[in-house]
Design a protein around this motif. Structure first.
Motif, PDB file in Angstrom:
ATOM      1  N   MET A 109       0.819  -1.209   0.000  1.00 60.28           N
ATOM      2  CA  MET A 109       0.000   0.000   0.000  1.00 60.28           C
ATOM      3  C   MET A 109       0.855   1.262   0.000  1.00 60.28           C
ATOM      4  O   MET A 109       0.483   2.267  -0.599  1.00 60.28           O
ATOM      5  CB  MET A 109      -0.939  -0.003   1.216  1.00 60.28           C
ATOM      6  CG  MET A 109      -2.057  -1.020   1.139  1.00 60.28           C
ATOM      7  SD  MET A 109      -3.341  -0.794   2.410  1.00 60.28           S
ATOM      8  CE  MET A 109      -2.367  -0.950   3.915  1.00 60.28           C
ATOM      9  N   SER A 110       2.004   1.224   0.686  1.00 52.72           N
ATOM     10  CA  SER A 110       2.882   2.398   0.683  1.00 52.72           C
ATOM     11  C   SER A 110       3.590   2.558  -0.656  1.00 52.72           C
ATOM     12  O   SER A 110       3.951   3.665  -1.052  1.00 52.72           O
ATOM     13  CB  SER A 110       3.914   2.281   1.802  1.00 52.72           C
ATOM     14  OG  SER A 110       4.835   1.238   1.542  1.00 52.72           O
ATOM     15  N   TRP A 111       3.771   1.458  -1.373  1.00 51.71           N
ATOM     16  CA  TRP A 111       4.455   1.483  -2.663  1.00 51.71           C
ATOM     17  C   TRP A 111       3.506   1.834  -3.795  1.00 51.71           C
ATOM     18  O   TRP A 111       3.889   2.494  -4.755  1.00 51.71           O
ATOM     19  CB  TRP A 111       5.084   0.113  -2.908  1.00 51.71           C
ATOM     20  CG  TRP A 111       5.925   0.019  -4.153  1.00 51.71           C
ATOM     21  CD1 TRP A 111       5.498  -0.272  -5.410  1.00 51.71           C
ATOM     22  CD2 TRP A 111       7.336   0.219  -4.254  1.00 51.71           C
ATOM     23  NE1 TRP A 111       6.545  -0.283  -6.288  1.00 51.71           N
ATOM     24  CE2 TRP A 111       7.696   0.019  -5.605  1.00 51.71           C
ATOM     25  CE3 TRP A 111       8.333   0.534  -3.337  1.00 51.71           C
ATOM     26  CZ2 TRP A 111       9.013   0.128  -6.069  1.00 51.71           C
ATOM     27  CZ3 TRP A 111       9.630   0.626  -3.790  1.00 51.71           C
ATOM     28  CH2 TRP A 111       9.967   0.438  -5.131  1.00 51.71           C
ATOM     29  N   ASN A 112       2.244   1.402  -3.671  1.00 49.15           N
ATOM     30  CA  ASN A 112       1.273   1.538  -4.753  1.00 49.15           C
ATOM     31  C   ASN A 112       0.036   2.268  -4.239  1.00 49.15           C
ATOM     32  O   ASN A 112      -0.669   1.759  -3.358  1.00 49.15           O
ATOM     33  CB  ASN A 112       0.896   0.151  -5.289  1.00 49.15           C
ATOM     34  CG  ASN A 112       0.090   0.215  -6.572  1.00 49.15           C
ATOM     35  OD1 ASN A 112      -0.913   0.903  -6.637  1.00 49.15           O
ATOM     36  ND2 ASN A 112       0.527  -0.515  -7.594  1.00 49.15           N
ATOM     37  N   THR A 113      -0.236   3.442  -4.764  1.00 45.20           N
ATOM     38  CA  THR A 113      -1.392   4.237  -4.327  1.00 45.20           C
ATOM     39  C   THR A 113      -2.710   3.531  -4.628  1.00 45.20           C
ATOM     40  O   THR A 113      -3.665   3.605  -3.840  1.00 45.20           O
ATOM     41  CB  THR A 113      -1.379   5.616  -5.004  1.00 45.20           C
ATOM     42  OG1 THR A 113      -0.120   6.252  -4.744  1.00 45.20           O
ATOM     43  CG2 THR A 113      -2.499   6.494  -4.468  1.00 45.20           C
ATOM     44  N   ALA A 117      -3.261   0.311  -4.655  1.00 48.82           N
ATOM     45  CA  ALA A 117      -3.452  -0.727  -3.638  1.00 48.82           C
ATOM     46  C   ALA A 117      -3.932  -0.115  -2.323  1.00 48.82           C
ATOM     47  O   ALA A 117      -4.790  -0.688  -1.637  1.00 48.82           O
ATOM     48  CB  ALA A 117      -2.145  -1.486  -3.426  1.00 48.82           C
ATOM     49  N   GLU A 118      -3.406   1.058  -1.971  1.00 49.64           N
ATOM     50  CA  GLU A 118      -3.848   1.718  -0.750  1.00 49.64           C
ATOM     51  C   GLU A 118      -5.331   2.061  -0.807  1.00 49.64           C
ATOM     52  O   GLU A 118      -6.087   1.779   0.136  1.00 49.64           O
ATOM     53  CB  GLU A 118      -3.037   2.992  -0.523  1.00 49.64           C
ATOM     54  CG  GLU A 118      -3.489   3.797   0.681  1.00 49.64           C
ATOM     55  CD  GLU A 118      -2.821   5.143   0.778  1.00 49.64           C
ATOM     56  OE1 GLU A 118      -3.226   5.943   1.644  1.00 49.64           O
ATOM     57  OE2 GLU A 118      -1.901   5.412  -0.015  1.00 49.64           O
ATOM     58  N   LYS A 119      -5.765   2.660  -1.910  1.00 51.37           N
ATOM     59  CA  LYS A 119      -7.172   3.053  -2.038  1.00 51.37           C
ATOM     60  C   LYS A 119      -8.090   1.845  -2.109  1.00 51.37           C
ATOM     61  O   LYS A 119      -9.249   1.915  -1.699  1.00 51.37           O
ATOM     62  CB  LYS A 119      -7.346   3.924  -3.276  1.00 51.37           C
ATOM     63  CG  LYS A 119      -6.644   5.278  -3.163  1.00 51.37           C
ATOM     64  CD  LYS A 119      -6.859   6.118  -4.417  1.00 51.37           C
ATOM     65  CE  LYS A 119      -6.176   7.477  -4.276  1.00 51.37           C
ATOM     66  NZ  LYS A 119      -6.345   8.319  -5.486  1.00 51.37           N
ATOM     67  N   VAL A 168      -1.739  -1.551  10.033  1.00 47.10           N
ATOM     68  CA  VAL A 168      -1.966  -0.110  10.121  1.00 47.10           C
ATOM     69  C   VAL A 168      -0.738   0.609  10.681  1.00 47.10           C
ATOM     70  O   VAL A 168      -0.313   1.649  10.148  1.00 47.10           O
ATOM     71  CB  VAL A 168      -3.214   0.180  10.973  1.00 47.10           C
ATOM     72  CG1 VAL A 168      -3.319   1.674  11.261  1.00 47.10           C
ATOM     73  CG2 VAL A 168      -4.468  -0.300  10.262  1.00 47.10           C
ATOM     74  N   ASN A 169      -0.154   0.080  11.734  1.00 50.37           N
ATOM     75  CA  ASN A 169       1.018   0.739  12.314  1.00 50.37           C
ATOM     76  C   ASN A 169       2.210   0.710  11.362  1.00 50.37           C
ATOM     77  O   ASN A 169       2.938   1.706  11.243  1.00 50.37           O
ATOM     78  CB  ASN A 169       1.397   0.064  13.641  1.00 50.37           C
ATOM     79  CG  ASN A 169       0.560   0.546  14.803  1.00 50.37           C
ATOM     80  OD1 ASN A 169       0.862   1.538  15.451  1.00 50.37           O
ATOM     81  ND2 ASN A 169      -0.527  -0.160  15.069  1.00 50.37           N
ATOM     82  N   THR A 170       2.405  -0.412  10.682  1.00 47.92           N
ATOM     83  CA  THR A 170       3.509  -0.485   9.720  1.00 47.92           C
ATOM     84  C   THR A 170       3.279   0.468   8.562  1.00 47.92           C
ATOM     85  O   THR A 170       4.205   1.168   8.109  1.00 47.92           O
ATOM     86  CB  THR A 170       3.663  -1.919   9.194  1.00 47.92           C
ATOM     87  OG1 THR A 170       3.846  -2.821  10.293  1.00 47.92           O
ATOM     88  CG2 THR A 170       4.860  -2.028   8.260  1.00 47.92           C
ATOM     89  N   GLY A 229       3.959   3.960   9.643  1.00 47.26           N
ATOM     90  CA  GLY A 229       5.393   4.191   9.760  1.00 47.26           C
ATOM     91  C   GLY A 229       6.060   4.385   8.412  1.00 47.26           C
ATOM     92  O   GLY A 229       6.925   5.255   8.257  1.00 47.26           O
ATOM     93  N   LEU A 230       5.648   3.597   7.425  1.00 43.96           N
ATOM     94  CA  LEU A 230       6.200   3.749   6.084  1.00 43.96           C
ATOM     95  C   LEU A 230       5.803   5.086   5.462  1.00 43.96           C
ATOM     96  O   LEU A 230       6.599   5.728   4.769  1.00 43.96           O
ATOM     97  CB  LEU A 230       5.718   2.595   5.189  1.00 43.96           C
ATOM     98  CG  LEU A 230       6.269   1.207   5.525  1.00 43.96           C
ATOM     99  CD1 LEU A 230       5.525   0.141   4.730  1.00 43.96           C
ATOM    100  CD2 LEU A 230       7.758   1.135   5.225  1.00 43.96           C
ATOM    101  N   ARG A 231       4.574   5.504   5.727  1.00 42.03           N
ATOM    102  CA  ARG A 231       4.074   6.735   5.124  1.00 42.03           C
ATOM    103  C   ARG A 231       4.663   7.980   5.790  1.00 42.03           C
ATOM    104  O   ARG A 231       4.693   9.059   5.178  1.00 42.03           O
ATOM    105  CB  ARG A 231       2.546   6.759   5.218  1.00 42.03           C
ATOM    106  CG  ARG A 231       1.883   7.846   4.409  1.00 42.03           C
ATOM    107  CD  ARG A 231       0.384   7.655   4.367  1.00 42.03           C
ATOM    108  NE  ARG A 231      -0.204   7.533   5.697  1.00 42.03           N
ATOM    109  CZ  ARG A 231      -1.508   7.384   5.915  1.00 42.03           C
ATOM    110  NH1 ARG A 231      -2.348   7.328   4.895  1.00 42.03           N
ATOM    111  NH2 ARG A 231      -1.967   7.275   7.145  1.00 42.03           N
ATOM    112  N   SER A 232       5.141   7.845   7.017  1.00 37.64           N
ATOM    113  CA  SER A 232       5.646   9.011   7.744  1.00 37.64           C
ATOM    114  C   SER A 232       7.155   9.201   7.580  1.00 37.64           C
ATOM    115  O   SER A 232       7.764   9.971   8.325  1.00 37.64           O
ATOM    116  CB  SER A 232       5.325   8.879   9.233  1.00 37.64           C
ATOM    117  OG  SER A 232       5.953   7.729   9.780  1.00 37.64           O
ATOM    118  N   THR A 233       7.742   8.523   6.608  1.00 34.72           N
ATOM    119  CA  THR A 233       9.170   8.696   6.345  1.00 34.72           C
ATOM    120  C   THR A 233       9.468  10.152   5.980  1.00 34.72           C
ATOM    121  O   THR A 233       8.710  10.790   5.253  1.00 34.72           O
ATOM    122  CB  THR A 233       9.613   7.775   5.199  1.00 34.72           C
ATOM    123  OG1 THR A 233       9.250   6.429   5.516  1.00 34.72           O
ATOM    124  CG2 THR A 233      11.112   7.850   4.991  1.00 34.72           C
TER     125      THR A 233
END
Length: 252
Positions: A83-87, A89-91, A137-139, A142-146
């Motif tokens: 999800m952090s790599w592919n928008t 997939a996140e949506k 969710v926590n992972t 964390g990936l998104r807050s880099t």
């Protein structure tokens, strides 16, 4: 700072012992052991049932917890990374991830028993359903807050998107991952117990339910005490692992 921490530890122990004392006095005053056994009665019953609890039911519950946690970590970190790599997939998956937590686990547990029978997998499915969410969710958070500044710096130095993800985003997300894992390990104990309560042939949750049908109040509490100890030890284990892996992070 160490003295302050020790003082808080003693305070916590004092509160816990006070709770046990009030429980002991209240239970002896009521004198209805099949409804509210005293802590001493629970400890005595735990010692009497030590062989079946420790040799049969505890290993069964631990296997459910560990298998469920392994599956949740693999699936949760994998989905969070995707999800952090592919928008897209996140949506697509993030709303489904949130929706999965609105379904009562107690309602799904019997369905898992219908699907998987009384095997370990019906209980593992319940544990995964509970523990998968906090890890993912926590992972993902964390990936998104880099740090964006560090990302830009690495790009100017010629780093590829893969390099940024592996060398910056993943290490930065480790504290968030361990935060989710600490929540997950305690929830995994609950998930295993729920699964065993609703359909099992062995396990601490199953044993507690069996003692309830015999109106053995102390026997009901004895496996619950073991479940609580398992949850505490797993939490401590994750904390120790976190401090060992994240040596670069300062702890107070």
């Amino acid at each position: 700072m160490k003295q302050v921490a020790e003082r808080y530890y003693f305070l916590s122990i004092g509160i816990f012992l006070s709770f046990l004392l009030v429980w002991e006095i209240t239970a002896r005053g009521i004198a209805l052991a099949f409804i509210l056994p005293s802590p001493t009665e629970v400890i005595i019953r735990l010692w009497e049932l030590r062989e079946p609890l420790l040799l049969t039911h505890l290993p069964a519950t631990l296997s459910i917890i560990l298998v469920g946690l392994i599956i949740s970590v693999l699936l949760g970190t994998g989905l969070a990374s995707w999800m952090s790599w592919n928008t897209t997939a996140e949506k697509a998956f993030y709303p489904l991830l949130i929706a999965s937590q609105t379904i009562p686990v107690i309602a799904l547990a019997p369905i898992f028993v219908l699907w998987f029978g009384y095997s370990i997998w019906s209980k593992v499915a319940v544990a995964v359903l509970i523990t998968f969410f906090p890890i993912t969710v926590n992972t993902f958070d964390g990936l998104r807050s880099t740090s964006r500044e560090l990302k830009e710096l690495m790009r100017t130095m010629g780093a590829s998107r893969k390099d940024i993800f592996l060398k910056l985003s993943l290490p930065s997300a480790l504290p968030s991952f361990f935060s989710g894992l600490k929540v997950a390990v305690t929830l995994s104990v609950i998930g295993a117990a729920i699964g065993e309560w609703l359909g099992a042939q062995e396990g601490l949750g199953y044993f507690s339910r069996r003692m309830m049908t015999q109106f053995d109040g102390a026997g009901v509490f004895a496996p619950i005490v073991l479940l609580s100890l398992v949850g505490v030890l797993l939490f401590i284990g994750v904390v120790v692992l976190e401090k060992w892996i994240l040596k670069w992070r300062s702890y107070t």
